[in-house]
Design an enzyme around this catalytic site. Structure first.
Site, PDB file in Angstrom:
ATOM      1  N   GLU A  53      14.903 -15.792 -28.216  1.00  0.00           N
ATOM      2  CA  GLU A  53      15.205 -14.506 -28.850  1.00  0.00           C
ATOM      3  C   GLU A  53      14.629 -14.435 -30.263  1.00  0.00           C
ATOM      4  OE1 GLU A  53      16.464 -11.680 -27.687  1.00  0.00           O
ATOM      5  OE2 GLU A  53      16.440 -12.646 -25.722  1.00  0.00           O
ATOM      6  N   CYS A 101       8.319   1.610 -19.982  1.00  0.00           N
ATOM      7  CA  CYS A 101       8.561   2.602 -21.031  1.00  0.00           C
ATOM      8  C   CYS A 101       7.929   2.132 -22.342  1.00  0.00           C
ATOM      9  CB  CYS A 101      10.068   2.820 -21.194  1.00  0.00           C
ATOM     10  SG  CYS A 101      10.488   4.320 -22.110  1.00  0.00           S
ATOM     11  N   CYS A 142       5.593   6.398 -16.372  1.00  0.00           N
ATOM     12  CA  CYS A 142       6.738   7.194 -15.903  1.00  0.00           C
ATOM     13  C   CYS A 142       6.815   7.273 -14.388  1.00  0.00           C
ATOM     14  CB  CYS A 142       6.668   8.595 -16.505  1.00  0.00           C
ATOM     15  SG  CYS A 142       6.818   8.638 -18.312  1.00  0.00           S
ATOM     16  N   CYS A 188       8.940   4.522 -13.071  1.00  0.00           N
ATOM     17  CA  CYS A 188      10.220   4.294 -13.740  1.00  0.00           C
ATOM     18  C   CYS A 188      11.389   4.622 -12.804  1.00  0.00           C
ATOM     19  CB  CYS A 188      10.308   5.140 -15.004  1.00  0.00           C
ATOM     20  SG  CYS A 188      11.876   4.941 -15.892  1.00  0.00           S
ATOM     21  N   CYS A 248      15.162  11.361 -16.898  1.00  0.00           N
ATOM     22  CA  CYS A 248      14.696  11.075 -18.260  1.00  0.00           C
ATOM     23  C   CYS A 248      14.385  12.378 -18.996  1.00  0.00           C
ATOM     24  CB  CYS A 248      13.457  10.186 -18.229  1.00  0.00           C
ATOM     25  SG  CYS A 248      12.736   9.887 -19.851  1.00  0.00           S
TER      26      CYS A 248
END
Length: 348
Positions: A38, A193, A200, A203, A209
């Site tokens: 991370e 995205c 799209c 997605c 959306c």
């Protein structure tokens, strides 16, 4: 099924088929490996991080090993990843974990946030992926997905918009599979995205959306108000002796490239020449091509000056900020990426 539950279900279903399940920190998935990944992934893409991660854990496989490692080793392993404050914070946090938490990462969001380099989103990612705890995240990928899907206007960096996004992220948490949920959000943002040219058509939430339906994917999230990137100049002395060693100088403990080894640096050519005249028994000198290196908040123009020297006029002595290094020694030193590249090109 309400809208939040439906959104979460769709992303998890997509993740099962298309998500990233073979990242090196997922096998095995330990708190230390999750934490390290991370921190490395802050402002750095997965494809870049993977190799660095594997090299890092091979050398420092657990938190105690990191805590007891010399700072130079940590910075050398990080060299090339950039944003070196991350490495210094990682090292400092490991030492604090040895002092305060028995050599382990704490399983508590406030205790995690109290460690250097860990903010609220990183703490949430650690808790959810290491232990399966219910903790939302809000990194750049997640902000982008939420702003587009739910049609949230306003730059996400403002306190009001960020508060709204945190509240929304908390409502989307599933009852189970928290580690997968965290990864699913990041994967959708990183692979579908995307900031430019989002996919799209692939997605899983395209039909709900707001940004896609309204044709506003290029507008959302609202960009930060822009201003020209400042330009800075730095003159660096690449002093090389007859054996091919180069003179390095330790950077100050704070600021850009803090605590890394670099070349002696000056604001202008005149100051550089004066330092050379005082410090070096020098011979031939020539200017090398200018290097341009972009930081997040300014652009640095590096003017390298290659100088062949017989040595220092007074010797290094007790000056811990200076050292001579040959090509074989550079791998063990923490060097800024553009400086390492410069040395690799000009040291025989």
């Amino acid at each position: 099924m309400n809208a939040s539950v439906d959104f979460t279900h769709r992303l998890l279903t997509w993740f099962d088929r298309h998500g990233r399940h073979d990242l090196p920190w997922q096998h095995p998935r330990t708190p230390y490996r999750v934490w390290l990944s991370e921190i490395m992934l802050q402002q750095t893409q997965v494809g870049v991080v993977a190799g660095y991660f594997s090299r890092f854990v091979d050398a420092l496989p657990d938190l105690p090993a990191l805590a007891h490692a010399p700072q130079d080793q940590v910075l050398a392993l990080w060299s090339g990843l950039g944003y070196y404050a991350r490495a210094r914070n990682l090292h400092a946090a490991a030492k604090l974990c040895m002092e305060r938490h028995g050599g382990d990462l704490p399983r508590d969001i406030d205790a995690l946030i109290a460690l250097p380099g860990i903010g609220r989103s990183t703490a949430g990612a650690i808790l959810s992926q290491a232990w399966g705890d219910a903790a939302p995240i809000l990194d750049g990928n997640v902000k982008r997905v939420l702003c587009r899907v739910f049609g949230i206007d306003g730059w996400p960096g403002t306190p009001a918009i960020e508060k709204r996004l945190w509240a929304l992220a908390a409502t989307l948490l599933p009852q189970a599979r928290l580690a997968d949920w965290t990864q699913a959000q990041m994967d959708v943002g990183a692979t579908l995205c995307t900031r430019a040219n989002p996919a799209c058509a692939r997605c899983p939430v395209q039909d709900v959306c707001v940004a896609r339906i309204a044709g506003r994917t290029a507008e959302l999230p609202t960009p930060k108000p822009g201003k020209p990137r400042p330009q800075r100049q730095a003159h660096m002395v690449l002093a090389m002796d007859a054996t091919g060693r180069v003179l390095l100088q330790r950077r100050p403990p704070s600021g850009i490239w803090a605590a890394l080894w670099s070349l002696p640096e000056f604001d202008d050519q005149t100051t550089a020449q004066q330092w050379v005249a005082r410090q070096l028994d020098s011979g031939d000198a020539r200017a090398l091509p200018v290097l341009i290196h972009d930081f997040s908040h300014f652009r640095l123009h590096i003017h390298p000056h290659l100088i062949v020297v017989n040595g220092l006029r007074t010797g290094i002595g007790d000056n811990a900020a200076l050292c001579w290094a040959g090509r074989s020694e550079l791998a063990g030193l923490g060097l800024p990426a553009p400086i390492r590249k410069l040395l690799q090109e000009h040291i025989p």
